[in-house]
Design an enzyme around this catalytic site. Structure first.
Site, PDB file in Angstrom:
ATOM      1  N   ARG A  60       5.757  -5.285 -16.529  1.00  0.00           N
ATOM      2  CA  ARG A  60       5.099  -4.111 -16.002  1.00  0.00           C
ATOM      3  C   ARG A  60       4.611  -3.194 -17.486  1.00  0.00           C
ATOM      4  NH1 ARG A  60       6.565   1.179 -12.856  1.00  0.00           N
ATOM      5  NH2 ARG A  60       4.521   2.025 -12.301  1.00  0.00           N
ATOM      6  N   HIS A  64       1.170  -1.752 -18.775  1.00  0.00           N
ATOM      7  CA  HIS A  64       0.747  -0.467 -19.138  1.00  0.00           C
ATOM      8  C   HIS A  64       0.466  -0.314 -20.368  1.00  0.00           C
ATOM      9  CE1 HIS A  64       2.569   1.574 -15.092  1.00  0.00           C
ATOM     10  NE2 HIS A  64       1.963   0.521 -14.986  1.00  0.00           N
ATOM     11  N   ASP A  65       1.045  -1.110 -21.279  1.00  0.00           N
ATOM     12  CA  ASP A  65       0.633  -0.903 -23.020  1.00  0.00           C
ATOM     13  C   ASP A  65      -0.825  -1.209 -22.946  1.00  0.00           C
ATOM     14  OD1 ASP A  65       1.091  -0.026 -25.492  1.00  0.00           O
ATOM     15  OD2 ASP A  65       1.743  -2.249 -25.988  1.00  0.00           O
ATOM     16  N   VAL A  68      -3.902   0.946 -21.717  1.00  0.00           N
ATOM     17  CA  VAL A  68      -3.961   2.312 -22.149  1.00  0.00           C
ATOM     18  C   VAL A  68      -4.126   2.255 -23.686  1.00  0.00           C
ATOM     19  CG1 VAL A  68      -3.344   4.857 -22.360  1.00  0.00           C
ATOM     20  CG2 VAL A  68      -2.645   3.120 -20.350  1.00  0.00           C
ATOM     21  N   GLY A  70      -5.234  -0.058 -25.468  1.00  0.00           N
ATOM     22  CA  GLY A  70      -4.994  -1.706 -25.895  1.00  0.00           C
ATOM     23  C   GLY A  70      -3.656  -1.704 -26.117  1.00  0.00           C
ATOM     24  N   ASN A  92       4.333   6.281 -15.331  1.00  0.00           N
ATOM     25  CA  ASN A  92       5.302   5.661 -16.245  1.00  0.00           C
ATOM     26  C   ASN A  92       6.749   6.205 -15.885  1.00  0.00           C
ATOM     27  OD1 ASN A  92       3.571   3.978 -17.497  1.00  0.00           O
ATOM     28  ND2 ASN A  92       3.451   5.470 -19.257  1.00  0.00           N
ATOM     29  N   PRO A 160      -4.659   1.570 -12.789  1.00  0.00           N
ATOM     30  CA  PRO A 160      -4.973   1.474 -11.576  1.00  0.00           C
ATOM     31  C   PRO A 160      -3.882   2.252 -10.536  1.00  0.00           C
ATOM     32  CG  PRO A 160      -4.088  -0.631 -11.964  1.00  0.00           C
ATOM     33  CD  PRO A 160      -4.088   0.260 -13.461  1.00  0.00           C
ATOM     34  N   HIS A 190       3.725  -8.717  -8.974  1.00  0.00           N
ATOM     35  CA  HIS A 190       4.255  -8.075  -7.749  1.00  0.00           C
ATOM     36  C   HIS A 190       5.158  -9.075  -7.031  1.00  0.00           C
ATOM     37  CE1 HIS A 190       1.530  -4.175  -8.040  1.00  0.00           C
ATOM     38  NE2 HIS A 190       2.398  -4.451  -9.261  1.00  0.00           N
ATOM     39  N   THR A 248      10.466 -13.785  -1.753  1.00  0.00           N
ATOM     40  CA  THR A 248      11.502 -14.130  -2.871  1.00  0.00           C
ATOM     41  C   THR A 248      11.441 -13.120  -3.899  1.00  0.00           C
ATOM     42  OG1 THR A 248       9.467 -15.265  -3.972  1.00  0.00           O
ATOM     43  CG2 THR A 248      11.133 -16.603  -2.689  1.00  0.00           C
ATOM     44  N   ASP A 253       6.979 -16.016  -8.717  1.00  0.00           N
ATOM     45  CA  ASP A 253       6.468 -17.205  -7.990  1.00  0.00           C
ATOM     46  C   ASP A 253       5.204 -16.681  -7.083  1.00  0.00           C
ATOM     47  OD1 ASP A 253       7.474 -16.043  -5.793  1.00  0.00           O
ATOM     48  OD2 ASP A 253       8.850 -17.593  -5.456  1.00  0.00           O
TER      49      ASP A 253
HETATM   50  C1  HEM Z   1      -3.625  -4.306  -9.715  1.00  0.00           C
HETATM   51  C2  HEM Z   1      -3.275  -3.210  -9.917  1.00  0.00           C
HETATM   52  C3  HEM Z   1      -1.953  -2.693  -9.972  1.00  0.00           C
HETATM   53  C4  HEM Z   1      -1.255  -1.735  -9.362  1.00  0.00           C
HETATM   54  C5  HEM Z   1      -2.195  -0.402  -8.570  1.00  0.00           C
HETATM   55  C6  HEM Z   1      -0.029  -1.408  -9.616  1.00  0.00           C
HETATM   56  C7  HEM Z   1       0.956  -0.497  -9.267  1.00  0.00           C
HETATM   57  C8  HEM Z   1       2.215  -0.512  -9.217  1.00  0.00           C
HETATM   58  C9  HEM Z   1       2.984   0.594  -8.378  1.00  0.00           C
HETATM   59  C10 HEM Z   1       2.751   1.593  -7.871  1.00  0.00           C
HETATM   60  C11 HEM Z   1       4.339  -0.133  -8.816  1.00  0.00           C
HETATM   61  C12 HEM Z   1       5.592   0.597  -8.338  1.00  0.00           C
HETATM   62  C13 HEM Z   1       6.104   1.325  -9.512  1.00  0.00           C
HETATM   63  C14 HEM Z   1       7.356   2.173  -8.905  1.00  0.00           C
HETATM   64  O1  HEM Z   1       6.940   2.845  -7.863  1.00  0.00           O
HETATM   65  O2  HEM Z   1       8.549   2.173  -9.543  1.00  0.00           O
HETATM   66  C15 HEM Z   1       4.135  -1.253  -9.717  1.00  0.00           C
HETATM   67  C16 HEM Z   1       5.150  -2.066  -9.818  1.00  0.00           C
HETATM   68  C17 HEM Z   1       5.125  -3.268 -10.696  1.00  0.00           C
HETATM   69  N1  HEM Z   1       4.044  -3.760 -11.282  1.00  0.00           N
HETATM   70 FE1  HEM Z   1       2.363  -3.255 -10.920  1.00  0.00          FE
HETATM   71  N2  HEM Z   1       0.320  -2.653 -10.365  1.00  0.00           N
HETATM   72  C18 HEM Z   1      -1.110  -3.384 -10.519  1.00  0.00           C
HETATM   73  C19 HEM Z   1      -0.910  -4.490 -11.394  1.00  0.00           C
HETATM   74  C20 HEM Z   1       0.122  -4.826 -12.180  1.00  0.00           C
HETATM   75  C21 HEM Z   1       0.043  -5.805 -13.179  1.00  0.00           C
HETATM   76  C22 HEM Z   1      -1.343  -6.421 -13.703  1.00  0.00           C
HETATM   77  C23 HEM Z   1       1.269  -6.101 -13.644  1.00  0.00           C
HETATM   78  C24 HEM Z   1       1.567  -7.188 -14.851  1.00  0.00           C
HETATM   79  C25 HEM Z   1       1.052  -8.135 -15.054  1.00  0.00           C
HETATM   80  C26 HEM Z   1       2.054  -5.645 -12.758  1.00  0.00           C
HETATM   81  C27 HEM Z   1       3.517  -5.660 -12.810  1.00  0.00           C
HETATM   82  C28 HEM Z   1       4.366  -4.807 -12.034  1.00  0.00           C
HETATM   83  C29 HEM Z   1       5.715  -5.141 -11.761  1.00  0.00           C
HETATM   84  C30 HEM Z   1       6.393  -6.163 -12.769  1.00  0.00           C
HETATM   85  C31 HEM Z   1       6.033  -4.190 -11.121  1.00  0.00           C
HETATM   86  C32 HEM Z   1       7.716  -3.939 -10.761  1.00  0.00           C
HETATM   87  C33 HEM Z   1       8.249  -2.794 -11.585  1.00  0.00           C
HETATM   88  C34 HEM Z   1       9.866  -2.886 -11.635  1.00  0.00           C
HETATM   89  O3  HEM Z   1      10.472  -3.229 -10.734  1.00  0.00           O
HETATM   90  O4  HEM Z   1      10.351  -2.032 -12.542  1.00  0.00           O
HETATM   91  N3  HEM Z   1       1.331  -4.810 -12.035  1.00  0.00           N
HETATM   92  N4  HEM Z   1       2.926  -1.531  -9.759  1.00  0.00           N
HETATM   93  C1  LIG Z   2      12.030   6.635 -19.336  1.00  0.00           C
HETATM   94  C2  LIG Z   2      11.376   8.222 -19.675  1.00  0.00           C
HETATM   95  O1  LIG Z   2      10.706   8.168 -20.763  1.00  0.00           O
HETATM   96  N1  LIG Z   2      11.224   8.906 -18.529  1.00  0.00           N
HETATM   97  C3  LIG Z   2      10.463   9.989 -18.667  1.00  0.00           C
HETATM   98  C4  LIG Z   2       9.449  10.065 -17.926  1.00  0.00           C
HETATM   99  O2  LIG Z   2       9.013  11.419 -17.743  1.00  0.00           O
HETATM  100  C5  LIG Z   2       9.770  12.358 -17.242  1.00  0.00           C
HETATM  101  C6  LIG Z   2       8.952  13.406 -16.910  1.00  0.00           C
HETATM  102  O3  LIG Z   2       7.962  13.828 -17.689  1.00  0.00           O
HETATM  103  C7  LIG Z   2      10.802  12.448 -18.311  1.00  0.00           C
HETATM  104  O4  LIG Z   2      11.697  13.591 -17.899  1.00  0.00           O
HETATM  105  C8  LIG Z   2      11.614  11.187 -18.347  1.00  0.00           C
HETATM  106  O5  LIG Z   2      12.306  11.157 -19.559  1.00  0.00           O
END
Ligand code: HEM
Ligand SMILES: CC(=O)N[C@H]1CO[C@H](CO)[C@@H](O)[C@@H]1O
Ligand SMILES: *[C@@H]1O[C@H](CO)[C@@H](O)[C@H](O)[C@H]1NC(C)=O
Ligand SMILES: *[C@@H]1O[C@H](CO)[C@@H](O)[C@H](O)[C@H]1NC(C)=O
Ligand SMILES: *[C@@H]1O[C@H](CO)[C@@H](O)[C@H](O)[C@H]1NC(C)=O
Ligand SMILES: *[C@@H]1O[C@H](CO)[C@@H](O)[C@H](O)[C@H]1NC(C)=O
Ligand SMILES: *[C@@H]1O[C@H](CO)[C@@H](O)[C@H](O)[C@H]1NC(C)=O
Ligand SMILES: *[C@@H]1O[C@H](CO)[C@@H](O)[C@H](O)[C@H]1NC(C)=O
Ligand SMILES: *[C@@H]1O[C@H](CO)[C@@H](O)[C@H](O)[C@H]1NC(C)=O
Length: 345
Positions: A60, A64-65, A68, A70, A92, A160, A190, A248, A253
């Site tokens: 993720r 995100h890098d 935003v 590039g 973030n 997004p 996801h 899973t 997968d």
């Molecule tokens: C299609 C649009 C996307 C949206 C709206 C979106 C949004 C989100 C959101 C809201 C979360 C949950 C974060 C949280 O509440 O902690 C999440 C988790 C995650 N996203 Fe996305 N995402 C998108 C696309 C992607 C893409 C393109 C990738 C990577 C190729 C990605 C990888 C992940 C991963 C691996 C997690 C789990 C993170 C964790 O467990 O720490 N997502 N995403």
């Molecule tokens: C991991 C990290 O840098 N988290 C920061 C995210 O933003 C909050 C609020 O701005 C900071 O308190 C966290 O340190």
């Protein structure tokens, strides 16, 4: 000059910058830091052994890098007095794995100081995470350089939101020159990791009244289960999380797509992939062909990893991934006030 000659000249001038811009290359550090990729891999494996959730975190973080400014390592920069960085934006707050990138950078700096960019380390770490969580690997073209600017408001503006519908998602990825099919393919990330309640309570309650209201595209019984876990007043910092892939949860997968077919997508943006006929066709194909999806995922990740990269002599090779180098101070990040609104996620 003839019209034709003018036309050709204009064409050459238009193409020139693209030709001069260095391309990312597989094995970019073959000569300059041959141990780079294996050192990153070792750090990611150690982090994963301690907490398997960091695989999701790092995949993720790379996304995100890249979305935003590039893929320039800007997500890794800490805020400084007067400037709130991307990592402090709402989307973030839940990123994880910073300490793994720090460990990888330390190891790589010890072996070859000032050679390997933080942006490349993150791209390698995302690949290694996919391998650890999905037993699938791929080559990562490298040669990215690190940026010197990270602005909180840009994360909100470019990433997004989980509340987006199909057309919103397609448009968001199109802004990064990624296709609708690539958007569906990349959403397959996801299939691991978790989300905080706040990212999907819009599907469980009427957000203005707090009254129970389950999104009709969500399985009713699953919606009720989610309601029991997530109170309507959840905020971005409410620490309750739910796994993104019900089938899973810890394996990268194609089961995420099978879950979507059963209305078990967690976020609005997940289930939205079945609400548009063209996207739904992609979902069905990915659900039926595990290896086909994995191959597409690698290709799309490499494409994502090339978004607006800095190469050649652009940017710098950061010594510490959290702060820009001191020496030259050509570009200073514009100060941007704190963004407290939740316009985006
Ligand atoms: C299609 C649009 C996307 C949206 C709206 C979106 C949004 C989100 C959101 C809201 C979360 C949950 C974060 C949280 O509440 O902690 C999440 C988790 C995650 N996203 Fe996305 N995402 C998108 C696309 C992607 C893409 C393109 C990738 C990577 C190729 C990605 C990888 C992940 C991963 C691996 C997690 C789990 C993170 C964790 O467990 O720490 N997502 N995403
Ligand atoms: C991991 C990290 O840098 N988290 C920061 C995210 O933003 C909050 C609020 O701005 C900071 O308190 C966290 O340190
Ligand atoms: C680095 O080495 C690998 C394996 O030998 C090779 O495939 C790749 O093309 C090389 N890359 C560069 C930039 O030299
Ligand atoms: C191990 O993971 C925990 C969280 O699960 C974290 O707090 C800790 O810093 C990690 N330790 C190492 C050495 O990475
Ligand atoms: C990983 O994949 C390789 C070949 O691609 C296979 O031999 C191995 O058994 C797989 N390991 C797991 C744990 O699935
Ligand atoms: C998608 O969301 C946008 C913006 O919220 C809205 O204008 C549009 O009508 C929605 N499209 C569909 C098909 O619901
Ligand atoms: C998308 O492609 C266009 C045309 O090649 C280019 O000008 C633009 O910078 C690209 N945008 C991104 C985010 O890569
Ligand atoms: C939420 O409740 C308000 C007030 O009853 C109502 O006007 C609105 O339509 C509801 N929203 C949804 C999405 O049901
Ligand atoms: C949120 O709602 C729960 C009940 O669903 C309640 O116990 C809790 O105090 C509320 N929290 C806040 C901050 O309002």
């Amino acid at each position: 000059m003839s019209a034709m000659a003018k036309y050709v000249l204009v064409l050459i001038l238009a193409v020139l910058p693209a030709l001069c811009k260095a391309q990312l290359k597989i094995g970019f550090y073959n000569q300059t830091c041959p141990s780079a990729e294996s050192l990153v891999r070792r750090a990611v494996a150690a982090g994963f052994a301690n907490n398997s959730g960091i695989a999701a975190g790092l995949i993720r973080m790379h996304f995100h890098d890249c979305f935003v400014r590039g893929c320039d390592g800007s997500v890794l920069l800490d805020s400084t007095p007067g400037n709130s960085a991307e990592k402090d934006a709402i989307p973030n707050l839940s990123l994880r794995g910073w300490e793994v990138i720090d460990a990888a950078k330390s190891a790589v700096e010890a072996a070859c100081p000032g050679v390997v960019s933080c942006a490349d380390i993150l791209a390698f770490a995302s690949r290694d995470s996919a391998d650890l969580a999905g037993n699938v690997s791929y080559n990562v073209p490298a040669g990215r350089r690190d940026g010197r600017v990270s602005i909180q408001a840009e994360a909100l503006a470019n990433l997004p939101a989980p509340f987006l519908n199909a057309s919103g998602l397609i448009a968001n990825f199109a802004r990064k020159n990624l296709t609708a099919a690539e958007m569906v393919t990349l959403s397959g990330a996801h299939s691991i990791g978790r989300a905080h309640c706040f990212a999907f309570t819009n599907r469980l309650y009427n957000t203005t009244t707090g009254a129970v209201r389950i999104d009709p595209t969500l399985s009713l019984s699953y919606g009720e289960l989610l309601q029991s876990k997530c109170p309507a007043n959840s905020t971005a910092t409410t620490p309750i999380t739910v796994r993104l892939d019900l089938i899973t949860a810890d394996v990268l997968d194609n089961k995420y797509y099978v879950a979507l077919q059963q209305q078990l997508g967690l976020l609005t943006s997940d289930q939205a992939l079945t609400t548009d006929p063209a996207l739904k066709a992609e979902v069905d194909e990915n659900a039926g062909r595990p290896n086909g999806w994995a191959t597409k995922f690698h290709r799309a990740t490499v494409r994502m990893g090339a978004i607006e990269v800095l190469t050649g002599s652009q940017g710098e090779i950061r010594r510490n991934c959290r702060v820009v180098n001191r020496a030259t101070f050509a570009s200073v990040a514009p100060a941007v006030g704190d963004v407290t609104g939740l316009a985006s996620f």
